[in-house]
Scaffold this motif. Structure first.
Motif, PDB file in Angstrom:
ATOM      1  N   GLY A 151      52.199  49.383  48.471  1.00  0.00           N
ATOM      2  CA  GLY A 151      50.956  49.816  49.115  1.00  0.00           C
ATOM      3  C   GLY A 151      50.366  51.053  48.477  1.00  0.00           C
ATOM      4  O   GLY A 151      49.423  51.638  49.011  1.00  0.00           O
ATOM      5  N   PRO A 182      42.605  47.402  44.382  1.00  0.00           N
ATOM      6  CA  PRO A 182      43.548  47.015  45.438  1.00  0.00           C
ATOM      7  C   PRO A 182      44.802  47.887  45.364  1.00  0.00           C
ATOM      8  O   PRO A 182      45.146  48.405  44.302  1.00  0.00           O
ATOM      9  N   CYS A 183      45.488  48.004  46.494  1.00  0.00           N
ATOM     10  CA  CYS A 183      46.722  48.784  46.519  1.00  0.00           C
ATOM     11  C   CYS A 183      47.864  47.970  45.902  1.00  0.00           C
ATOM     12  O   CYS A 183      47.737  46.769  45.672  1.00  0.00           O
ATOM     13  N   CYS A 184      48.964  48.641  45.635  1.00  0.00           N
ATOM     14  CA  CYS A 184      50.145  47.985  45.050  1.00  0.00           C
ATOM     15  C   CYS A 184      50.709  46.948  46.028  1.00  0.00           C
ATOM     16  O   CYS A 184      50.945  47.285  47.188  1.00  0.00           O
ATOM     17  N   PRO A 185      50.950  45.688  45.580  1.00  0.00           N
ATOM     18  CA  PRO A 185      51.493  44.682  46.492  1.00  0.00           C
ATOM     19  C   PRO A 185      52.965  44.917  46.828  1.00  0.00           C
ATOM     20  O   PRO A 185      53.490  44.315  47.752  1.00  0.00           O
ATOM     21  N   SER A 222      52.708  44.233  38.528  1.00  0.00           N
ATOM     22  CA  SER A 222      51.811  43.311  39.224  1.00  0.00           C
ATOM     23  C   SER A 222      50.922  42.640  38.191  1.00  0.00           C
ATOM     24  O   SER A 222      50.651  43.186  37.130  1.00  0.00           O
ATOM     25  N   LYS A 263      42.444  41.078  42.681  1.00  0.00           N
ATOM     26  CA  LYS A 263      43.697  40.844  43.399  1.00  0.00           C
ATOM     27  C   LYS A 263      44.845  41.289  42.514  1.00  0.00           C
ATOM     28  O   LYS A 263      44.772  41.170  41.287  1.00  0.00           O
ATOM     29  N   SER A 320      47.946  41.715  46.987  1.00  0.00           N
ATOM     30  CA  SER A 320      47.077  42.613  47.737  1.00  0.00           C
ATOM     31  C   SER A 320      45.666  42.463  47.210  1.00  0.00           C
ATOM     32  O   SER A 320      45.442  42.224  46.025  1.00  0.00           O
ATOM     33  N   SER A 321      44.704  42.558  48.095  1.00  0.00           N
ATOM     34  CA  SER A 321      43.307  42.581  47.687  1.00  0.00           C
ATOM     35  C   SER A 321      42.542  43.645  48.451  1.00  0.00           C
ATOM     36  O   SER A 321      41.367  43.865  48.199  1.00  0.00           O
ATOM     37  N   GLU A 322      43.223  44.332  49.368  1.00  0.00           N
ATOM     38  CA  GLU A 322      42.555  45.388  50.129  1.00  0.00           C
ATOM     39  C   GLU A 322      42.531  46.680  49.321  1.00  0.00           C
ATOM     40  O   GLU A 322      43.488  47.001  48.616  1.00  0.00           O
TER      41      GLU A 322
END
Ligand SMILES: [Zn+2]
Length: 108
Positions: A23, A17-20, A72, A82, A7-9
């Motif tokens: 979220g 960033p949110c949790c990949p 992560s 990221k 995630s990079s948003e």
């Protein structure tokens, strides 16, 4: 090339960033200062396996999501942060147990 699960948003109004995995909001993550210092400079790329997950034992800085508790890896590309989803030793042990000998395919 395998695409990492990452995630990079940013979550609205946040700076991380949110949790990949889920979220979730990662702003509440705490990192010991020595772990942070050891990880500098942050890598630009994180190696991932064929399933797109990184191995938690091989990353410079691992953080755990405060919501789903899954790990992560932190990477930095210029001013962008990221997070790449990691697999744990427990995940790998579970997969090996679940996969019959000689099985072909990917296990999630
Ligand atoms: Zn999460």
């Amino acid at each position: 090339m395998v695409k990492p699960i990452m995630s990079s948003e940013f979550v609205d109004g946040r700076t991380t960033p949110c949790c990949p995995h889920c979220g979730g909001d990662m702003c509440g993550v705490t990192v010991p200062l020595d772990d942070l210092i050891d990880a500098i400079p942050f890598p630009r790329y994180i190696d991932v396996a064929s399933d797109g997950y990184a191995d938690e034992s091989s990353v410079a800085l691992k953080i755990d999501c405060p919501e789903c508790f899954r790990p992560s890896a932190v990477a930095q590309d210029g001013m962008n942060w990221k997070l790449v989803a990691c697999r744990t030793a427990k995940d790998r042990a579970f997969e090996q147990e679940a996969a019959p000998v000689g099985a072909v395919g990917r296990w999630r």
